[in-house]
Design an enzyme around this catalytic site. Structure first.
Site, PDB file in Angstrom:
ATOM      1  N   SER A 290       0.801  -1.227   0.000  1.00  0.00           N
ATOM      2  CA  SER A 290       0.000   0.000   0.000  1.00  0.00           C
ATOM      3  C   SER A 290       0.831   1.272   0.000  1.00  0.00           C
ATOM      4  O   SER A 290       0.361   2.309  -0.436  1.00  0.00           O
ATOM      5  CB  SER A 290      -0.939  -0.005   1.199  1.00  0.00           C
ATOM      6  OG  SER A 290      -0.219  -0.177   2.394  1.00  0.00           O
TER       7      SER A 290
ATOM      8  N   HIS B 125      -5.179  -3.570  -2.865  1.00  0.00           N
ATOM      9  CA  HIS B 125      -4.677  -2.702  -3.938  1.00  0.00           C
ATOM     10  C   HIS B 125      -4.487  -3.431  -5.256  1.00  0.00           C
ATOM     11  O   HIS B 125      -3.833  -2.914  -6.154  1.00  0.00           O
ATOM     12  CB  HIS B 125      -3.366  -2.042  -3.506  1.00  0.00           C
ATOM     13  CG  HIS B 125      -3.508  -1.266  -2.243  1.00  0.00           C
ATOM     14  ND1 HIS B 125      -4.009   0.021  -2.197  1.00  0.00           N
ATOM     15  CD2 HIS B 125      -3.286  -1.618  -0.950  1.00  0.00           C
ATOM     16  CE1 HIS B 125      -4.060   0.432  -0.953  1.00  0.00           C
ATOM     17  NE2 HIS B 125      -3.629  -0.547  -0.170  1.00  0.00           N
TER      18      HIS B 125
ATOM     19  N   LYS C 285     -11.919   0.709  -1.611  1.00  0.00           N
ATOM     20  CA  LYS C 285     -10.915   1.361  -2.468  1.00  0.00           C
ATOM     21  C   LYS C 285     -11.396   1.352  -3.923  1.00  0.00           C
ATOM     22  O   LYS C 285     -12.155   2.228  -4.304  1.00  0.00           O
ATOM     23  CB  LYS C 285      -9.558   0.711  -2.246  1.00  0.00           C
ATOM     24  CG  LYS C 285      -9.021   1.171  -0.886  1.00  0.00           C
ATOM     25  CD  LYS C 285      -7.809   0.468  -0.381  1.00  0.00           C
ATOM     26  CE  LYS C 285      -7.424   1.075   0.963  1.00  0.00           C
ATOM     27  NZ  LYS C 285      -6.901   0.082   1.903  1.00  0.00           N
TER      28      LYS C 285
HETATM   29  C1  LIG Z   1      -6.996  -0.200   3.293  1.00  0.00           C
HETATM   30  C2  LIG Z   1      -6.421  -1.532   3.577  1.00  0.00           C
HETATM   31  C3  LIG Z   1      -7.046  -2.416   4.462  1.00  0.00           C
HETATM   32  C4  LIG Z   1      -8.249  -2.008   5.285  1.00  0.00           C
HETATM   33  O1  LIG Z   1      -9.376  -1.833   4.527  1.00  0.00           O
HETATM   34  P1  LIG Z   1     -10.615  -0.960   5.082  1.00  0.00           P
HETATM   35  O2  LIG Z   1     -11.756  -1.529   4.329  1.00  0.00           O
HETATM   36  O3  LIG Z   1     -10.316   0.451   4.743  1.00  0.00           O
HETATM   37  O4  LIG Z   1     -10.707  -1.196   6.545  1.00  0.00           O
HETATM   38  C5  LIG Z   1      -6.518  -3.676   4.618  1.00  0.00           C
HETATM   39  N1  LIG Z   1      -5.406  -4.061   3.965  1.00  0.00           N
HETATM   40  C6  LIG Z   1      -4.751  -3.214   3.116  1.00  0.00           C
HETATM   41  C7  LIG Z   1      -3.515  -3.685   2.429  1.00  0.00           C
HETATM   42  C8  LIG Z   1      -5.229  -1.932   2.920  1.00  0.00           C
HETATM   43  O5  LIG Z   1      -4.570  -1.098   2.126  1.00  0.00           O
END
Ligand SMILES: *Cc1c(COP(=O)(O)O)cnc(C)c1O
Length: 402
Positions: free
Chosen positions: A190, A218, A249
């Site tokens: 990330s 991602h 995301k």
């Molecule tokens: C954003 C993210 C999460 C958490 O996701 P949310 O739905 O925002 O709680 C978990 N793992 C990774 C790698 C992330 O980038």
């Protein structure tokens, strides 16, 4: 009522509050920037100024998509805004079953289960699968939610050097062959944008009989010809036991999921505490998420455009003399070095209406503070060129570039 004795709580409180006050005093405070409006995928309104959006996680530009908005509104009309409570006690809405079927299909898996966030998904899944006497082997740069899940599980927590498969193999050799072990990693990291050495990781898991869980926060919509993620990218279907992802995301909603074999998902549905003791995703968000997976497949140009934009952005930032580490995706770290330099770069860029944000320690190692810049399918080539010129000028002005 505690009357503020100088205990460890107050030391922690003071430490953070002093850092915040100092940053604010120098106009270098970029935490929780007030975005008043999202204007399409590529622009945002921040404190009354319209800026190009280079801090987005909405990789395919799906926020505000008419079909997705319509699905959310329709779900509110049919179901209202809440879910009565947890699914096992208050009844499970068809909309959740439909979402889970869609996810399973999209991820080429037998079944899927959803939770109220990606963070909670990692926490509850890892700690429901593992317990004392088991082993979890985790990449050093894995997301905080994975780390927290590993700690919570009570399993022996082993970490290996970032994306180093020799180090992973050493860890696997350390564990007795009949112990239960789970290998876990982000597909795309990330903060760095690099891709895990998936073929080698799968090979090692098979060789040492370890379970494999991959966090695709991602990579959904980002990797693979149709955006299905890392198995599609490497043409290795059926390699992952637990395919975890977020709905916050690329999917413009909120929630998290795991997809995998039916019996594994059924187990999680009956044993994971975040499912049993926490309410389901609200109807509008569930409906929005479900339609978003369809939109990804119906509008394949988005994945193609994201790939083209990422390529332009990575090559352009690199050729201007910045260090972008090992990124291969839409996440482009622009390494600044010190926290101060990262804050100054952010300030210069934002003053010219390019919305980027800094990432500093402890989120990244000291000395590797950076802009975590991203492009999406919503950007046009000339906008990206302009943003890169602004970042370049900032780099020259503060002496980051020679
Ligand atoms: C954003 C993210 C999460 C958490 O996701 P949310 O739905 O925002 O709680 C978990 N793992 C990774 C790698 C992330 O980038």
């Amino acid at each position: 009522m505690n009357n503020y004795v100088e205990d460890t709580i107050m030391q922690r409180v003071r430490y953070i509050n002093e850092r915040v006050a100092n940053a604010k005093a120098e106009d270098l405070y970029y935490y929780n920037q007030p975005v008043t409006e999202l204007r399409g995928g590529a622009r945002v309104l921040v404190k009354g100024r319209e800026m190009g959006m280079y801090a987005s996680y909405s990789y395919l530009g799906l926020i505000g998509h008419p079909r997705i908005n319509a699905a959310a509104k329709d779900a509110i009309d049919r179901f209202g805004t809440g879910t009565h409570g947890v699914r096992s006690l208050a009844g499970s809405l068809m909309i959740h079953d439909a979402l889970e079927e869609t996810i399973a299909e999209f991820k080429n898996a037998e079944a899927a289960i959803t939770y109220s966030s990606g963070y909670v998904t990692n926490l509850t899944v890892v700690s429901t699968l593992l317990g004392r006497g088991d082993y979890v082997i985790s990449d050093k740069l894995n997301h905080a939610s994975i780390v927290d899940g590993c700690l919570m599980s009570g399993a022996k927590f082993l970490r290996f050097r970032h994306n180093d498969m020799e180090a992973l193999e050493q860890r696997l050799q350390q564990v007795s062959s009949n112990a239960t072990k789970l290998v876990i990693a982000d597909s795309v990291f990330s903060m760095d944008g690099d891709v895990i050495d998936f073929p080698k990781m799968v090979e090692l898991c098979n060789k040492y009989r370890a379970w494999l869980m991959i966090d695709e926060a991602h990579s959904v919509g980002v990797l693979g010809k149709t955006g299905r993620g890392i198995e599609e990218h490497f043409d290795m279907p059926g390699s992952i036991d637990f395919k975890m992802g977020t709905l916050s995301k690329t999917i413009p909603s909120v929630g998290g999921y795991v997809a995998g074999k039916k019996e594994l998902i059924q187990y999680l549905r009956h044993a994971s505490r975040a499912y049993i003791f926490s309410a389901a995703i609200p109807p509008a968000q569930a409906a929005a998420a479900q339609v978003a997976f369809d939109v990804i497949l119906d509008e394949p140009w988005r994945v193609e455009k994201l790939n083209a934009n990422s390529k332009q952005f990575i090559e352009g930032i690199k050729s201007r003399g910045f260090d972008t580490l090992y990124t291969e995706t839409a996440i482009v770290p622009v390494v600044c070095g010190s926290d101060e330099t990262a804050f100054l770069m952010t300030q210069r860029a934002q003053h010219k209406d390019v919305f980027v944000l800094p990432v500093v320690s402890p989120a990244v190692p000291p000395g590797l503070a950076r802009l975590r810049a991203t492009v999406t399918a919503a950007h046009e080539a000339d906008e990206i060129e302009h943003a890169m010129n602004v970042i370049e000028t900032a780099g020259r002005e503060i002496g980051l570039l020679g």
